[in-house]
Write an enzyme that holds these catalytic residues in place. Structure first.
Site, PDB file in Angstrom:
ATOM      1  N   ASN A   7     -10.764  17.555  27.369  1.00  0.00           N
ATOM      2  CA  ASN A   7     -10.647  17.882  25.950  1.00  0.00           C
ATOM      3  C   ASN A   7     -11.961  18.452  25.445  1.00  0.00           C
ATOM      4  O   ASN A   7     -12.997  17.791  25.527  1.00  0.00           O
ATOM      5  CB  ASN A   7     -10.318  16.619  25.139  1.00  0.00           C
ATOM      6  CG  ASN A   7      -9.947  16.943  23.700  1.00  0.00           C
ATOM      7  OD1 ASN A   7      -8.824  17.364  23.430  1.00  0.00           O
ATOM      8  ND2 ASN A   7     -10.883  16.777  22.782  1.00  0.00           N
ATOM      9  N   GLU A   8     -11.921  19.676  24.966  1.00  0.00           N
ATOM     10  CA  GLU A   8     -13.087  20.311  24.332  1.00  0.00           C
ATOM     11  C   GLU A   8     -14.386  20.091  25.103  1.00  0.00           C
ATOM     12  O   GLU A   8     -15.310  19.424  24.624  1.00  0.00           O
ATOM     13  CB  GLU A   8     -13.252  19.824  22.889  1.00  0.00           C
ATOM     14  CG  GLU A   8     -12.179  20.334  21.966  1.00  0.00           C
ATOM     15  CD  GLU A   8     -12.385  19.895  20.522  1.00  0.00           C
ATOM     16  OE1 GLU A   8     -13.201  19.001  20.269  1.00  0.00           O
ATOM     17  OE2 GLU A   8     -11.714  20.455  19.651  1.00  0.00           O
ATOM     18  N   HIS A  33      -8.690  11.498   8.781  1.00  0.00           N
ATOM     19  CA  HIS A  33      -8.256  12.851   9.193  1.00  0.00           C
ATOM     20  C   HIS A  33      -6.755  12.991   8.941  1.00  0.00           C
ATOM     21  O   HIS A  33      -5.958  12.215   9.459  1.00  0.00           O
ATOM     22  CB  HIS A  33      -8.555  13.019  10.680  1.00  0.00           C
ATOM     23  CG  HIS A  33      -8.438  14.425  11.198  1.00  0.00           C
ATOM     24  ND1 HIS A  33      -7.251  15.147  11.154  1.00  0.00           N
ATOM     25  CD2 HIS A  33      -9.352  15.243  11.760  1.00  0.00           C
ATOM     26  CE1 HIS A  33      -7.465  16.338  11.686  1.00  0.00           C
ATOM     27  NE2 HIS A  33      -8.723  16.423  12.057  1.00  0.00           N
ATOM     28  N   CYS A  51     -21.596  12.604  32.462  1.00  0.00           N
ATOM     29  CA  CYS A  51     -22.460  13.702  32.872  1.00  0.00           C
ATOM     30  C   CYS A  51     -21.679  14.549  33.867  1.00  0.00           C
ATOM     31  O   CYS A  51     -21.112  14.023  34.831  1.00  0.00           O
ATOM     32  CB  CYS A  51     -23.716  13.115  33.518  1.00  0.00           C
ATOM     33  SG  CYS A  51     -24.730  14.335  34.346  1.00  0.00           S
ATOM     34  N   GLU A  85      -5.075  22.835  18.532  1.00  0.00           N
ATOM     35  CA  GLU A  85      -5.218  21.911  17.416  1.00  0.00           C
ATOM     36  C   GLU A  85      -5.469  22.742  16.153  1.00  0.00           C
ATOM     37  O   GLU A  85      -6.494  23.410  16.050  1.00  0.00           O
ATOM     38  CB  GLU A  85      -6.394  20.962  17.642  1.00  0.00           C
ATOM     39  CG  GLU A  85      -6.248  20.112  18.895  1.00  0.00           C
ATOM     40  CD  GLU A  85      -7.438  19.174  19.123  1.00  0.00           C
ATOM     41  OE1 GLU A  85      -8.250  18.987  18.203  1.00  0.00           O
ATOM     42  OE2 GLU A  85      -7.541  18.640  20.236  1.00  0.00           O
ATOM     43  N   GLU A 121     -11.081   8.415  13.287  1.00  0.00           N
ATOM     44  CA  GLU A 121     -10.438   9.537  12.587  1.00  0.00           C
ATOM     45  C   GLU A 121      -9.419   9.082  11.552  1.00  0.00           C
ATOM     46  O   GLU A 121      -8.490   9.818  11.214  1.00  0.00           O
ATOM     47  CB  GLU A 121      -9.840  10.499  13.621  1.00  0.00           C
ATOM     48  CG  GLU A 121     -10.962  11.174  14.399  1.00  0.00           C
ATOM     49  CD  GLU A 121     -10.506  12.155  15.468  1.00  0.00           C
ATOM     50  OE1 GLU A 121      -9.300  12.238  15.733  1.00  0.00           O
ATOM     51  OE2 GLU A 121     -11.383  12.833  16.038  1.00  0.00           O
ATOM     52  N   GLN A 122      -9.610   7.872  11.008  1.00  0.00           N
ATOM     53  CA  GLN A 122      -8.631   7.372  10.023  1.00  0.00           C
ATOM     54  C   GLN A 122      -8.582   8.228   8.758  1.00  0.00           C
ATOM     55  O   GLN A 122      -7.593   8.230   8.045  1.00  0.00           O
ATOM     56  CB  GLN A 122      -8.899   5.915   9.676  1.00  0.00           C
ATOM     57  CG  GLN A 122     -10.310   5.632   9.208  1.00  0.00           C
ATOM     58  CD  GLN A 122     -10.530   4.142   9.010  1.00  0.00           C
ATOM     59  OE1 GLN A 122     -10.247   3.620   7.952  1.00  0.00           O
ATOM     60  NE2 GLN A 122     -11.016   3.464  10.038  1.00  0.00           N
ATOM     61  N   TRP A 172     -14.669  14.959   9.857  1.00  0.00           N
ATOM     62  CA  TRP A 172     -15.955  15.002  10.558  1.00  0.00           C
ATOM     63  C   TRP A 172     -17.015  15.899   9.938  1.00  0.00           C
ATOM     64  O   TRP A 172     -18.166  15.892  10.378  1.00  0.00           O
ATOM     65  CB  TRP A 172     -15.748  15.400  12.013  1.00  0.00           C
ATOM     66  CG  TRP A 172     -14.802  16.558  12.250  1.00  0.00           C
ATOM     67  CD1 TRP A 172     -13.486  16.445  12.585  1.00  0.00           C
ATOM     68  CD2 TRP A 172     -15.077  17.959  12.185  1.00  0.00           C
ATOM     69  NE1 TRP A 172     -12.926  17.697  12.730  1.00  0.00           N
ATOM     70  CE2 TRP A 172     -13.880  18.636  12.499  1.00  0.00           C
ATOM     71  CE3 TRP A 172     -16.224  18.719  11.892  1.00  0.00           C
ATOM     72  CZ2 TRP A 172     -13.802  20.034  12.513  1.00  0.00           C
ATOM     73  CZ3 TRP A 172     -16.136  20.104  11.910  1.00  0.00           C
ATOM     74  CH2 TRP A 172     -14.937  20.739  12.222  1.00  0.00           C
TER      75      TRP A 172
HETATM   76  C1  GAL Z   1     -11.083  17.927  17.833  1.00  0.00           C
HETATM   77  C2  GAL Z   1     -10.666  17.001  18.958  1.00  0.00           C
HETATM   78  C3  GAL Z   1      -9.558  16.060  18.533  1.00  0.00           C
HETATM   79  C4  GAL Z   1      -9.876  15.463  17.195  1.00  0.00           C
HETATM   80  C5  GAL Z   1     -10.073  16.570  16.188  1.00  0.00           C
HETATM   81  C6  GAL Z   1     -10.330  16.090  14.787  1.00  0.00           C
HETATM   82  O1  GAL Z   1     -12.382  18.389  18.010  1.00  0.00           O
HETATM   83  O2  GAL Z   1     -10.238  17.719  20.079  1.00  0.00           O
HETATM   84  O3  GAL Z   1      -9.404  15.053  19.489  1.00  0.00           O
HETATM   85  O4  GAL Z   1     -11.021  14.691  17.314  1.00  0.00           O
HETATM   86  O5  GAL Z   1     -11.178  17.332  16.590  1.00  0.00           O
HETATM   87  O6  GAL Z   1     -10.513  17.170  13.924  1.00  0.00           O
END
Ligand code: GAL
Length: 635
Positions: free
Chosen positions: A143-144, A366, A109, A315, A363-364, A323
């Site tokens: 991160n994001e 990805h 939080c 990225e 994320e395997q 995802w």
């Molecule tokens: C982004 C994130 C990364 C990774 C990526 C996968 O949103 O910053 O760490 O998760 O997505 O697409």
């Protein structure tokens, strides 16, 4: 400025024995920057206070020795499990009052003081150790922010901080009661300590209360980031960036951008098309393997502004992601196209996510530039091709765009707090206007509502600007630019009330919005000439000086003009929007084009880029541009 390629790398995921080979292969592919560390807290501090930095020392040395410049991330998006033992209440709470759990990421939080202190500590340790490290050329904070719906938290810590924030903003509670209109439904408070967060109310909470909570939450994110920036700056001169997400509106990115040196963002075109863009099934089918032809460009332009001219893609999607509901592969050539498109919009660096596909965990599925078995995946060759092309075309600086589009996070929050039509979505509206301008081959700059210098622009688009800040309309008038305004322009005060005199409240525009209506899907008014409007329609009173440019078939004005200002009183369809911009450009001597479907243009200081988002070849400028093709010529 020389443009460069980068990649996201997780040395902690791989045996140390392969780091040097990975680094050499990156350099061989033409990659010169590498981001590390942003999720590595548990490896840096496996138990409270037990620091293990030696592996990161060696990783940085290996990457640096290969000639790579490192972006070092602060690991605060993934606090270790042990931290919950001392701070069990640091987890955010959702609107239903449920505490979110450990087991993924972003489990904190923004208002929790104990967690903030832990962040100060780890960021301080990293900054002291690596602030002057030869290989560390940039920092990334966290991160994001906001991703996975993490800006708003309904925790005890947030409630306490919200009360203090309200007391600072309103000074006394009667001012707040008056500002929010709490006489309504007997909602008045006698002290700030009585004010709760606006969730779990019986029916809708006061929208002014919701808006205040959104403003507070945005401030919390900005303040959280600022603490990290201040600590890093005390130990390092390296530029600081954050990697923002696409379609993330829950905090004010312009505010945060003031604390950063560079705004980076994470571009996942095919994931976004499937997951976060409102479009027809036909549109989604047409661009299934390419991504939406305007969504990335929009964010490049937005984040170029957030970063005060300095923008990166931190990225870049390199193949299928994991995802979205469905995860198609990019058309061959798209990884190259997305990369060139980012450069054409001013990106200094485009970094791919990620180097090697991880065969484990969330994320395997990805893709990376390498397969899990270290064989090159298709994205790697496309990155290499861009690196080779950059040898010849390394300076693609942005040019002054003829068109400015005003983007306002506060308007987005106001419509979320009180949409009045279920599908009145600010980003969808703004993106529709952006698309219309791009379909005419125009390059745009995106500017915040605080911008006052429009002298360089010939056309300003300001769709859906709920509150017209003081001085903005005057700045437009002084610039001599044509302006397209509305719908809902000036429809709200700062405290989300209806202004009286009624909107839009533009002195040079003799119109009054007397009533509004929202329309469900499929329900439309027809305009003379065959176009349509849906979703939103305003009824206008106006003086004779106002010219009606478009009216419904039963004679109600939908678009009007007085002087240089055009007011759009409806949610126009694509064709009406495009035609209106084209007509106004014609009067302002702005050259427009009729582009083949899927083709987009972008002008830089020296070149015109043509990017083919369609799966068919297109003819342009006497050339055939293949599917996913990119062409450029000197301007
Ligand atoms: C982004 C994130 C990364 C990774 C990526 C996968 O949103 O910053 O760490 O998760 O997505 O697409």
């Amino acid at each position: 400025m020389k443009r460069s390629l980068g990649v996201c790398y997780y040395p902690e995921h791989w045996p140390e024995a392969i780091w040097a080979d990975d680094a050499a292969r990156m350099v061989d592919a033409g990659i010169s920057r590498v981001r590390v560390g942003e999720f590595a807290w548990t490896r840096l501090e496996p138990l409270p206070g037990e620091l293990r930095f030696a592996w990161l020392d060696r990783a940085l040395e290996t990457l640096g020795n290969a000639g790579l410049e490192v972006i070092l991330g602060t690991p605060t998006a993934t606090p270790p499990r042990w931290m919950l033992d001392s701070h069990p209440d640091m987890l955010a709470v959702d609107a239903e009052g449920r505490r979110r759990k450990f087991g993924s990421r972003r489990h904190y939080c923004f208002s929790h003081a104990g967690y903030a202190a832990e962040c100060d500590r780890i960021v301080g340790l990293l900054a002291e150790r690596y602030g002057r490290h030869d290989a560390v050329k940039f920092w990334q904070t966290d991160n994001e922010y906001g991703c996975h719906d993490t800006t708003l938290s309904y925790s005890d810590a947030a409630r306490q901080a919200f009360r203090l924030w309200l007391a600072r903003r309103y000074e006394d509670v009667s001012t707040l009661n008056h500002a929010w209109g709490n006489v309504f439904w007997s909602m008045s408070y006698q002290s700030f300590d009585q004010i709760d967060l606006p969730n779990l109310t019986v029916t809708e909470p006061n929208p002014a209360h919701v808006l205040a909570f959104k403003r507070f939450s945005s401030d919390q994110v900005v303040a959280f980031n600022r603490r990290q920036v201040e600590i890093l700056r005390a130990h390092s001169d390296a530029p600081i960036l954050h990697n923002f997400m696409g379609r993330e509106l829950a905090f004010d990115h312009f505010e945060m951008g003031r604390d950063l040196d560079i705004a980076a963002w994470d571009s996942y075109p095919i994931g976004f098309l499937s997951d976060r863009i409102e479009a027809s099934d036909t549109h989604k089918d047409t661009f299934l393997h390419q991504g939406d032809p305007d969504f990335q460009a929009f964010h490049h332009d937005l984040y170029r502004c957030v970063g005060n001219g300095r923008m990166w893609v931190m990225e870049q999607q390199p193949g299928p992601v994991n995802w979205a509901p469905w995860n198609p592969a990019p058309l061959p050539g798209m990884v190259r196209l997305w990369t060139w498109e980012a450069f054409a919009h001013g990106a200094e660096t485009v970094a791919y996510f990620r180097w090697r596909q991880a065969p484990f965990a969330q994320e395997q599925m990805h893709a990376g530039l390498l397969r899990p078995d270290s064989v090159a995946a298709p994205g790697l060759e496309e990155a290499r091709q861009v690196a080779e092309e950059l040898e010849h075309l390394w300076d693609v600086s942005p040019a002054q765009a003829p068109v400015a589009l005003v983007f306002d996070y506060q308007s987005a929050w106001m419509y979320e707090a009180q949409p009045q039509g279920a599908d009145f979505d600010y980003l969808t509206l703004v993106l529709a206007w952006y698309r219309a301008a791009r379909a005419l081959g125009l390059s745009l700059d995106i500017v915040p509502p605080s911008e006052r210098d429009f002298d360089a622009y010939q056309l300003v688009l300001a769709p859906g600007l709920a509150e017209l800040p003081k001085g903005l309309v005057e700045a437009w008038a002084a610039s001599g630019a044509k302006v397209i305004l509305g719908p809902r322009a000036g429809s709200k005060t700062t405290e989300l009330a209806i202004p009286v005199p009624l909107p839009p409240g533009v002195p040079s525009l003799d119109i009054t919005v007397t009533a509004v209506e929202s329309l469900p899907h499929g329900s439309r008014f027809h305009l003379e000439g065959g176009e349509q409007v849906g979703r939103w329609f305003e009824h206008l009173d106006f003086l004779p000086a106002v010219e009606v440019l478009r009216a419904t078939s039963d004679g109600q004005p939908a678009v009007v003009r007085q002087g240089d200002v055009t007011y759009v009183a409806a949610w126009l369809d694509t064709e009406a929007r495009r035609r209106l911009i084209a007509d106004i450009c014609a009067t302002a001597n702005i050259h427009t084009n009729v582009l083949p479907d899927g083709l987009r243009l972008r002008d830089t200081a020296t070149h015109r880029f043509a990017l083919n988002y369609s799966a068919e070849p297109v003819q342009w400028d006497g050339k055939t541009i293949e599917p996913a093709g990119v062409a450029w010529r000197a301007r």
